[in-house]
Design an enzyme around this catalytic site. Structure first.
Site, PDB file in Angstrom:
ATOM      1  N   GLY A 360      29.301   4.557 -15.187  1.00 20.54           N
ATOM      2  CA  GLY A 360      29.035   6.105 -15.538  1.00 20.54           C
ATOM      3  C   GLY A 360      29.029   6.467 -16.718  1.00 20.54           C
ATOM      4  N   PRO A 361      28.651   7.729 -17.118  1.00 23.25           N
ATOM      5  CG  PRO A 361      28.419   9.886 -16.957  1.00 23.25           C
ATOM      6  CD  PRO A 361      28.597   8.827 -16.315  1.00 23.25           C
ATOM      7  N   PRO A 362      30.034   8.336 -20.380  1.00 29.86           N
ATOM      8  CG  PRO A 362      29.480   8.070 -22.778  1.00 29.86           C
ATOM      9  CD  PRO A 362      28.828   8.100 -21.424  1.00 29.86           C
ATOM     10  N   GLY A 363      33.656   9.390 -20.841  1.00 29.14           N
ATOM     11  CA  GLY A 363      34.390  10.424 -20.567  1.00 29.14           C
ATOM     12  C   GLY A 363      34.629  10.757 -19.019  1.00 29.14           C
ATOM     13  N   GLY A 365      36.513   8.791 -17.105  1.00 32.54           N
ATOM     14  CA  GLY A 365      37.631   8.319 -16.691  1.00 32.54           C
ATOM     15  C   GLY A 365      37.820   6.957 -16.190  1.00 32.54           C
ATOM     16  CB  THR A 367      39.254   2.905 -19.717  1.00 35.30           C
ATOM     17  OG1 THR A 367      37.881   2.581 -20.238  1.00 35.30           O
ATOM     18  CG2 THR A 367      40.256   2.011 -20.328  1.00 35.30           C
ATOM     19  CB  SER A 683      11.736   8.994 -13.695  1.00 32.41           C
ATOM     20  OG  SER A 683      12.487   9.260 -15.113  1.00 32.41           O
ATOM     21  CE  LYS A 726      16.157  10.313 -13.547  1.00 34.72           C
ATOM     22  NZ  LYS A 726      14.980   9.651 -12.858  1.00 34.72           N
TER      23      LYS A 726
END
Length: 783
Positions: A360-363, A365, A367, A683, A726
């Site tokens: 998933g993208p950073p931030g 959760g 970790t 895409s 998206k």
């Protein structure tokens, strides 16, 4: 006082002496400790009269008030031989059992209990089977008396001198450590032969237990003798060295290391290797550099966990509360963890730990979710960052032939955890590189394979280390850089970006309390209104996670903390009007990607490491010779998509009402803004085609429409990946209509219902359906 003569079959009444534990058999003596007032009165009454009482055992030792159901049905008529008053107010009785009694009725209670009893005869049986059983019991009792420390030495001699078989059974039973149920069963068995049979079974069981105890004791004693012998020899060696003034620190270190090797709980083969290395170190002069190398190796062997583990928490409800406490949403991840715990509870040690990969993208959760999983399972947590690692030795360690060799990060992490079953997080697994020193991703293949990691080989330790009990969790922003073999070993769980409503809940439940605590503030000093938080989310951050949101809230807390430090004021409430003074002017504009409908400008969406993002595509015509220009750092696949879009437009020029000379007399320039960012993938095919056809036909494209999909030369719309990210990006940008390939319709199951309800979806199988949704239907024509 002599006992009165009674008829054998005549019931009579006796004072009751209830016993909390233990059974008194006929023709045996025993001691009873009495403390209840009613029992003391019964003893006084008995000693004044015939001196006879009925001794019976309670079913529940804790009861003081008795009912008929609280007593066993069989008692023993006994004679009080002596009573001794103790200083604490209790009385100790010595009684002699006389005969069996059957309790018919419990009477009284005040001043003492009495029972109506029926005397039971102990018949004599001198038949051959009974005599055979009698001799078998004596033979077994002889062996038990020889092995049991609780049976007196002369007990067997006394048993041999008993004439009657029934008396013998009662005497032997009184010498065994039977529980009350078993002893009461023997007391209630009137048939002598049956009583001897039951007693022989108990004796055989007791003999098996005693023989096993003897074997265990002998084995333990042998080990103790060996250990004591070694201990005495070493102590004598130390004493001799002290007397000679030759105390050697190296010898003392070797002795301490040997004790640590013994206490480490290593497997037998590894312990043997450690002993061999220790003996080699003892034979090398202490000044040799090899001693330090061996000592360092042994230090690692004794400090790495080999058998110590933590017990898994099996309370699923409590585990679910822990996960909900630290994370909002993420239902799939929480469900998968609870499923693992449920299977672990049922399958015990047979179930292998899963290898999870959070993508998933950073931030979002990833970790912190690993820490929550460790807390939910009741395990230790270890995190190792793999970002930027290019050397295979970082995973497997260096061989001891190299100067400064050390184990790899896996063994380092296990040493840090201190248990064999931690939750081990390998962070940023997609950032692992490869160069001439090897490929760390390939080294991870053994670590993350449940079929192999029970014998993981670290180059430094050079022994098999069991990683099968470890729960490995990896994290990545995107899956593409991970090699296929490694990806195949992991169970991928995607963590998409949060929608606005989820961010608002996360801010209220987690981020606000966290930031207030970190900045020394309380809710009495600073509060955030829901509308202010929503405005921060919309106009000051644009991200899939909540990291920037937390950063902006931290900036507000710092400014408020400074106010209180300089001049304590009243409570500060952060509202919409006060945001500009605290955070500055608006950074992002909430709404559609474009401010108005334009010709040659289409809105696409792309999946990036930050989640999803809106991607504008601009196409313009210039006088020229029909060439195609592509700018914006487009990758090879994306450039080919633009070529395919142009070929489709030229092949359908008549249906699209495009004069053929337009292609011959104009150059077509396709530009994708944010030119500093490389872009790749198929895409954007239908987005480029739509913008190109809009520019060629001068038909504006609706600013409320976003699209994604791959285009073919025939105009077919093929499915693409990353649809969830998206759609969330389009929702954040205020898009109203989303065009996607028809074969991607199944992917909408993963999209939050709140987003689905606010977007209109067009499922296109052909380019004509895309144009119909994006362009004015009257102007678009029938393609």
């Amino acid at each position: 006082m002599p006992r009165p003569r009674r008829r054998k079959d005549q019931p009579f009444e006796l004072p009751l002496v209830p016993r909390r534990r233990g059974i008194l058999y006929p023709n045996t003596t025993g001691a009873i400790l009495v403390g209840r007032r009613t029992t003391l009165r019964a003893i006084d009454m008995a000693t004044e009269g015939e001196g006879m009482v009925a001794v019976v055992t309670q079913r529940d030792p804790a009861l003081s008030d008795l009912s008929p159901y609280d007593l066993y049905p069989y008692a023993t008529e006994a004679t009080i031989q002596r009573a001794l008053r103790l200083p604490d107010g209790t009385t100790q009785l010595w009684v002699q059992g006389f005969r069996r009694l059957k309790i018919l009725e419990l009477r009284g209670g005040e001043p003492f209990y009495r029972v109506l009893v029926q005397p039971l005869d102990d018949p004599t049986d001198t038949t051959v089977p009974t005599e055979a059983l009698r001799r078998a019991v004596l033979a077994l009792f002889e062996k038990v008396a020889r092995l049991s420390p609780s049976v007196p030495d002369d007990a067997y001699i006394m048993a041999m001198n008993i004439e009657y078989s029934g008396w013998l059974a009662d005497y032997v039973a009184s010498s065994l450590s039977l529980d009350d149920e078993e002893a009461q069963d023997l007391l209630g068995t009137l048939d002598v032969r049956e009583r001897l049979e039951k007693l022989s079974i108990h004796l055989a069981k007791e003999l098996d237990v005693l023989e096993l105890q003897g074997k265990i004791h002998s084995r333990v004693q042998e080990e103790l003798d060996k250990s004591q012998r070694e201990y005495f020899l070493r102590e004598q060696m130390k004493a001799i060295q002290r007397e000679l003034g030759e105390t050697d620190p190296a010898a003392r270190d070797a002795y301490d290391m040997r004790e640590r090797i013994t206490a480490a709980g290593m497997p037998e083969a590894i312990a043997k290797k450690a002993e061999d290395e220790l003996r080699r170190m003892e034979q090398i002069p202490s000044a040799s550099p090899e001693v330090g190398i061996i000592r360092g190796y042994l230090e690692w062997l004794v400090t790495v966990p080999w058998s110590k583990s933590t017990d898994d928490r099996i309370d699923l409800i409590e585990a679910a509360k822990v996960l909900d406490k630290h994370h909002y949403g993420l239902p799939k991840v929480k469900e998968r963890i609870l499923e693992y715990m449920a299977v672990r509870q049922l399958a015990k040690e047979k179930h292998r730990s899963p290898i999870l990969c959070f993508v998933g993208p950073p931030g979002v959760g990833k970790t912190s979710l690993g820490r929550s999983i460790a807390e939910a399972l009741g395990r230790r947590f270890v995190r190792v960052s793999l970002g930027g690692i290019r050397d295979e030795a970082e995973i497997r360690g260096h061989r001891r032939t190299y100067v400064g060799a050390l184990p790899g990060r896996i063994i380092h992490g296990m040493r840090q955890a201190g248990t064999v079953n931690p939750v081990f997080m390998l962070d940023e697994v997609d950032k692992v590189g490869a160069d001439f020193r090897g490929d760390p991703s390939s080294a991870l293949l053994e670590v993350l394979d449940p079929e192999q990691n029970h014998a993981f080989s670290d180059h430094y330790l050079d022994v098999d280390y069991d990683l099968s009990k470890v729960m490995f969790i990896t994290t990545a922003n995107i899956l593409d850089p991970i090699i296929p073999a490694l990806r195949d070993r992991m169970e991928v769980i995607e963590l998409p970006g949060y929608i606005e409503d989820e961010k608002l809940h996360i801010a209220q439940q987690f981020l606000v309390p966290k930031q207030l605590e970190e900045h020394g503030l309380s809710r009495l000093q600073l509060t955030f209104t829901a509308s202010a938080l929503k405005k921060i989310i919309r106009e000051y951050t644009r991200e899939a996670g909540v990291r920037n949101l937390e950063r902006e809230m931290g900036g507000i807390c710092r400014k408020v903390a400074r106010r209180f430090a300089e001049n304590p004021t009243t409570k500060v409430s952060v509202s919409v009007p006060s945001l500009e003074a605290l955070l500055g002017p608006q950074k992002f504009f909430w709404g559609s990607a474009e401010e108005k409908d334009q010709v040659g400008v289409a809105t696409g969406v792309a999946r990036t490491e930050m989640g999803g993002d809106v991607l504008g595509v601009e196409v313009t015509l210039m006088p020229g010779k029909g060439s195609l220009m592509l700018t914006g750092q487009l990758g090879e696949v994306m450039r080919e998509s633009a070529q395919a879009a142009l070929s489709y437009a030229r092949s359908r020029s008549r249906e699209l009402h495009i004069p053929p000379e337009v292609f011959e007399k104009n150059d077509i320039h396709v530009h994708v803004p944010a030119g500093a960012v490389p872009k790749e993938g198929p895409s954007a095919g239908i987005t480029i085609a739509t913008a190109m056809i809009s520019a060629l036909t001068r038909r504006p494209i609706s600013r409320h429409v976003a699209m994604t999909g791959e285009i073919t030369l025939r105009g077919r719309v093929l499915p693409v990946g990353g649809l969830k990210e998206k759609i969330l990006a389009a929702h954040r940008a205020g898009i109203k209509t989303f065009v996607l390939p028809k074969r991607n319709e199944k992917d909408l199951l993963d999209v939050p219902p709140a987003v689905l309800s606010e977007l209109h979806f067009v499922f296109a199988g052909d380019m004509s359906e895309v144009l119909r949704a994006a362009l004015d239907p009257i102007q678009a024509g029938e393609a």
